[in-house]
Every structure is written in C-alpha cells, then in structure tokens.
Design a protein around this motif. Sequence first.
Motif: not given
Length: 500
Positions: A15-16, A35, A106, A110-111, A115, A118, A246, A468, A480
């Motif tokens: 998300y970020g 990633e 992964r 990402g999440g 997920n 929600m 990274a 997060g 999220f």
Amino acid sequence: GDGAKVPVLVIGTGYGGSVAALRLAQAGVDVHMVEMGQDWATVAPGPDGKIHPKVTSPDYRSFWMRTRTKQPVSNFLGFPIDKDVPKHAGILDAEDFAGISVYQGRGVGGGSLVNGGMAVTPKRENFGDVLPSVNAEEMYATYYPRANAGLGVGQIDPDWFERTAYYQYSRVGRKHAERSGFDWTFVPDVYDWDYMEAEDAGSVPKSALGQEILYGNNHGKKTLPKTYLAEASATGKVAISALHRAASVTPAADGGYQVVLEQINTDGDIVATKTVTAGKVFFAAGSVGTSKLLVKMKATGALPGLNSEVGQGWGENGNVMVGRANHMWDPTGPEQSTIPCSGIDNWDAGGAFAEVAPLPTGIETYASLYLSITKNPHRGTFTYNSASDAVDLSWQTAWKQDSITMAKTIFDKINSTEGTIYRTDLFGGYKIWNDQLTYHPLGGAVLDRATDNYGRLHGYDGLYVIDGGLIPGNTSVNPFVTITALAERNIEEIIATDLA
Ligand code: FDA
C-alpha cells in the motif's frame, strides 16, 4: 541493471509503496520499484489451470520459502491439516519470530494479494490513539476519502446479503451478536460486490465464492495491481523489478544512496547482486520488512545516523482468532464467501472489534470463526543479532493474554446467551485461542519518532518510510485504509516540499 542510477527507488509494492509510486509519477518523477516476491500477473498457471489455488488446497504457490504449510486454522475436527510443500516464492509469508508468526503478502501488490480486502476507516474519536501526531481533521476531510477512492472501497448490497447462502455464516454471527446486545455492523471491502453477485448467479468464474482468498484471488478483488499500481504504470514513469530484494542502503559518495539488490529465483537462490544509486529511497517493505532493513543498517554501520527509535514501537493490532461451536439447529452453511462483510464492535466497552470470519471448507462445520482486533497495550522491539545476521523481535506470546481478555468480553457473553462453547479443534493442542499470529504488523519506524511527522527518516535527507511501519502498533480496525491514507498525506507534503 547493475550500476543504474534512478531518481527514486521504492522498496516494496504494498500500500505505502504503491501510493508513493503513483503520486511521484504523476508529479513527473521517474520511479523504480523493487519487490522481493513474484509478479503474479506474469506467473504461469498451476495444475488447476489457475494462478492462485484455493484456500483448501495449498501447494507450492501458497507459502513463501517454507517446506511445510502453516495454515492459520491448522486443524480440522482435531486433525492437523498442514502438509509438506516444495520451497518456493509463494504468495503468503508466515514469518516466524520467537513469540509470534507474522503473516504477510509476497509479490507485486504486497498484502493486497492475500488479504480479506476489509477496508475500514477508524472511528474518528479513536484516531487520536491511532496516530497521535497527525491532524485528524485533514485525514477525515481529505486523505481517508482519497484512499477509499483510490482503493475502490465498496459495500455489500444489504438485500443480497439477506438472500445469499454464502453469507449465512455472517447472518448467524449477527443474530448471536445482537442477542447479546452488541453492535453489529457491515464492513466495507475492496472486493467487487457486483462480481460477487454474478458469481452467486453462476454467470462468471467463482473466486470469493470459490474458496479463494489466503493464497490469492483469481477474480473479483481490487488488489493494488488493479488500482494504484495500474494507474502508476499507465503514467509510463514507473518500472517494477520483481524477485529483487533490497539488502542494504548506504549513502553514496557523490550524493544519493547506494542500494544493493539481490535478484532471486523462485527457489530463493540469489542469481545476481546489483548495486544501484538512487537520489531518494522510500522504505515500503511493510512494517517488518522496513524495520528489519533499518535496524540492520543502523547496527552494521551502513546508516549509523538513524536514531534509536528505529525498531521500536511494534504492535500486532491485537489480533487473536477464536471459533465457537454452534448448535446443530444453527448451521453456518457449507458454502461461505471468503470475503468477510461484518463485524462486532465492542471497542469502547471491551477493547475488541471482531470480524465475523468465514471457514470456507465446503462442508457444514457448525463453527463460527472470528478474527478480533483488540487494544493490546504491549509493544515489541526489533534488534539486530550479529551472530545470526538476523533481526529478532521481542514480542512474547504471553502478551496476547490481554487480547484474549478483551475478545472474551464479546464471546464469553455470546456463549452464555446462546448456551454454546468454544471450539478446541481448530488450532491444535486443544487450543481455544490462536494467539500465535498476526495479520496486521504495525510500527517499528514510528511517525514523529524514527521519522519526522511526514515519514522523513531522521539523520538522512532523502530517506523515507511510507508503510505500516509508521503506525505505532494499533489502528483499532483493519489497517490498510489507514496505511494508504497516511501515505497519501505524507507523499503530498514530500512532493510539495522536497521535490520543489
Ligand atoms: P505490505 O506488506 O503490503 O507490502 C510490503 C511489500 O514489500 C511486500 O510485497 C514485500 O514482499 C515487499 N518487501 C519486503 N521486504 C522487501 C525487501 N527487502 N526488498 C524488496 N521487497 C520487499 N488489512 C486490512 O485492512 N483488511 C483486511 O481484510 C486484511 N486482511 C489480511 C489478511 C491477511 C491474511 C494478511 C496477511 C493481512 C491482512 N491485512 C488486512 C493486513 C494488510 O494486508 C497489511 O496491513 C498491509 O498489506 C500492509 O501494507 P504495507 O504497505 O505496510 O506493506
């Protein structure tokens, strides 16, 4: 490639990272994202002809570099259901620390890949506890609405909810909550609700109604690759390198930062090591990924000027899971949508918000499953362990007792009203509470402590945290939307001030 120079490098595509990439690209900046997981849009289908397997049949695609599955509901009718799988760059990481397993997505997105979708905005009166240094008025007027729009958040049609067999479990959850006097609410989600109704009607391939969730959804869910990352990629200014991890960040001799990237294959072997130079670096590897990198860089001397708040203030959003045994006359239904759509709110009185969760096994289980978010006060710290070259987390399983006590304010009462008991057959060892996991890692690089009030890391111009990791351990609801809204707020300030 090796030796490349990029204006901005974003580590992680959750998300970020996705918010940062889109807004920077729209401001005219070229962005490179790395990633460590796979780009699932390019992965060949498995033996079932699909990219993602069902939650009931995990295989090599399901877990990140494990040789045995670690299913959150690990037992069924008392029998263990985990099984051996080949080590592979699967979609769900169950990352084990001494006192807790932290589940994370992964891959590109990402999440959002794994997920429940929600998409909950905290109640305004709770926001002061969530992000004490942030102006709530701006968040609720501008950044939460922007995040909800960007993510494509929607709500189930209440009429369809009453009709469909797939939400019988949720209606039973409502009945039990209300008979005990609790507030029961619909919860918004990023799943495409029209698509789900079409699944029910049989006119499209089933995904949420076909037991897909934890190991990826093949249809219906508005994941980041369909929202923020699609928009980012349409600018032509964002490139993503998947299967690139990274490994270190350190100031470059002539300005900017040198970032060492390890390219891996799907078995996890390093196939190339590359060094790139970036003008600015955004840490968006998630709470755990970002904390691990920063703590290690500080301890090993790559970024010695980071302050001592780095690695501190980590929380698990008070997650705890429990099942209740229903009476035979109160079945929850053999077919269950994997997308939760409702919750029981006892935050103010008891410190717990419980989502009514599915148990999509395909047979009647007579169980009601819940994932609670609680106001657990404990916070863990990440530290670098030079002997093992690993980062440890000080979280202790016993700290979950506070979460259990809070969740019991809901479920003890429901059990007493209904004359029911807890299930002991879902988590192994006759355990009632699954107190050994979290889906919601938060903190480790807390806003206004490890960073300034917009995510600029103290000690280094041009290094930012935007995931997060900024949130000090609890969001009172699923996290999220808050991660996305905070990223929207911070990147706007960073673009206006640092790129001007
Ligand atoms: P996020 O974890 O999304 O992204 C970080 C990315 O960085 C990952 O793709 C990772 O692979 C990558 N990365 C890590 N280290 C790296 C490195 N060194 N180099 C390169 N890449 C690296 N929340 C919610 O609000 N509603 C919900 O319904 C749910 N349900 C849910 C279910 C399950 C099973 C899980 C696991 C999680 C949820 N969540 C949730 C939580 C939600 O998914 C989570 O809070 C966010 O994804 C976190 O967003 P971030 O941007 O912080 O990191």
